[in-house]
Design an enzyme around this catalytic site. Structure first.
Site, mmCIF file in Angstrom:
data_model
loop_
_atom_site.group_PDB
_atom_site.id
_atom_site.type_symbol
_atom_site.label_atom_id
_atom_site.label_comp_id
_atom_site.label_asym_id
_atom_site.label_seq_id
_atom_site.Cartn_x
_atom_site.Cartn_y
_atom_site.Cartn_z
ATOM 1 C CB VAL A 103 -1.104 -0.132 1.207
ATOM 2 C CG1 VAL A 103 -1.815 1.237 1.433
ATOM 3 C CG2 VAL A 103 -1.960 -1.049 1.106
ATOM 4 C CG ASP B 19 -10.503 -16.708 11.418
ATOM 5 O OD1 ASP B 19 -9.565 -17.291 12.067
ATOM 6 O OD2 ASP B 19 -11.068 -15.841 12.350
ATOM 7 N NE ARG C 53 -1.957 -37.506 28.043
ATOM 8 C CZ ARG C 53 -2.224 -38.567 28.557
ATOM 9 N NH1 ARG C 53 -3.752 -39.064 28.563
ATOM 10 N NH2 ARG C 53 -1.316 -39.430 29.351
#
Ligand code: F6P
Length: 339
Positions: A40, A145, A263
């Site tokens: 940018v 995500d 576990r």
């Protein structure tokens, strides 16, 4: 670059030229954000504009936490994880009063355009600035995500997946040595992109994601079948926002139901840090170069994305509101490959 260069009408308020643009990173940091800030900055400077970095996301507007950025300021950053501009989740910016104050500060500072690098929450803020001010606004998808509509991949996803995968490969060694079931929790409060990708790549026996509800009993039965067929150990990848339940409770259910040695390992913020992968650096650079080009060509209120290798622009409002769906073939792979 296969970029749609059609100028978007920003309500007749478009400025002819931008002499000062700002850039900020907001929400969960993601590896590759520095590649975005760098692109940018250099892209805007190439067009003769001054560049201001806003530190700590939208919060930095209220505190006037501004830094001047130039080519040298962003040198030697592309390989660094985190974000040199720092980040935050800013509640004040989510209110109309807060934004009014922030927009005034940006205008007083002479800022005419702004690039917002972040996820869904950051896009909501960016869409609001585009609507409520004369500023030109562009979004760049930065989140591990990968849950942003309007782009195949977000910046940071690839690195996070590879970080989690490395951990899973290591866990598999010890799981096999002790014939254990490991329940590995990965990030993703609202989406299963990380879990699905990591689960497929890591050969997980089961993957629990927010988009698909699996009850603990059928999970236990899947694991029983795989042990009956002679598997020594199992890996279950669990997205933090899955619909089955809390990772520890799921592990306890399986432990008592099947009498297996279980576990839990929560990878947590480990997935957010580290050196960005080549893919994230290139994606961040390409999307940001396109975003700046769009900004200077009069585009506002849009987010840059990449779909099928082509640069596309999606209205920020749509990108923040629409739900990106998981790929059907990946879901089918998850089912078939766990056998
Ligand atoms: O949005 C990125 C993300 O890392 C999510 O995967 C996770 O649910 C959330 O941020 C964690 O947020 P925080 O760092 O504020 O705990």
């Amino acid at each position: 670059m296969g970029m749609n260069s059609k100028a978007v009408n920003s309500g007749g308020k478009k400025r002819a030229k931008l002499s000062k643009v700002a850039v900020l990173t907001s929400g969960g940091d993601a590896p590759g954000m520095n590649a975005c800030i760098r692109a940018v900055t250099r892209g805007a400077m190439d067009r003769g504009a001054k560049v201001v970095g806003i530190k700590r996301g939208y919060s930095g507007i209220f505190t006037k936490n501004f830094v001047e950025l130039d080519s040298r300021a962003v040198a030697n950053t592309i390989q660094r994880g985190g974000t040199i501009l720092e980040s935050s989740r800013c509640d004040d910016f989510m209110t109309p009063e807060g934004r009014e104050k922030a927009i005034l500060i940006l205008e007083e500072e002479g800022i005419e355009g702004i690039a917002v690098i972040g996820g869904n929450g950051s896009y909501q803020g960016a869409a609001a600035i585009a609507k409520e001010s004369r500023l030109r606004v562009v979004g760049i998808p930065g989140t591990i995500d990968n849950d942003i509509y309007g782009t195949d991949y977000t910046v940071g996803f690839d690195t996070a997946v590879n970080t989690a995968l490395e951990a899973i490969d290591r866990i598999r060694d010890t799981a096999d040595a002790f014939a254990r079931v490991f329940f590995i929790e990965v990030m993703g409060r609202k989406s299963g992109f990380i879990a699905l990708e990591v689960g497929i790549a890591g050969g997980a026996e089961e993957i629990l994601i927010p988009e698909l509800k699996i009850d603990p009993e059928s999970l236990a039965m899947t694991l029983k079948k795989s042990f009956d067929r002679g598997k020594r150990s199992s890996i279950v990848v669990i997205a933090e926002g899955n619909e089955t339940g809390h990772t520890i409770q799921i592990a306890q259910y399986v432990q008592y139901r099947l009498n297996l040695d279980c576990r839990v390992c929560v990878l947590g913020h480990l997935q957010r840090g580290g050196t960005p992968s080549a893919r994230d650096r290139v994606l961040g650079s390409r999307l940001s170069t396109a975003a700046v080009e769009g900004l200077f060509n009069g585009k506002s209120g849009h987010a840059a994305g990449e779909k099928g290798g082509q640069i596309v622009f999606t209205p920020l409002r749509e990108a923040s509101e629409q739900k990106k769906t998981l790929d059907n073939l990946s879901l089918e792979s998850m089912r078939v490959l766990a056998l």
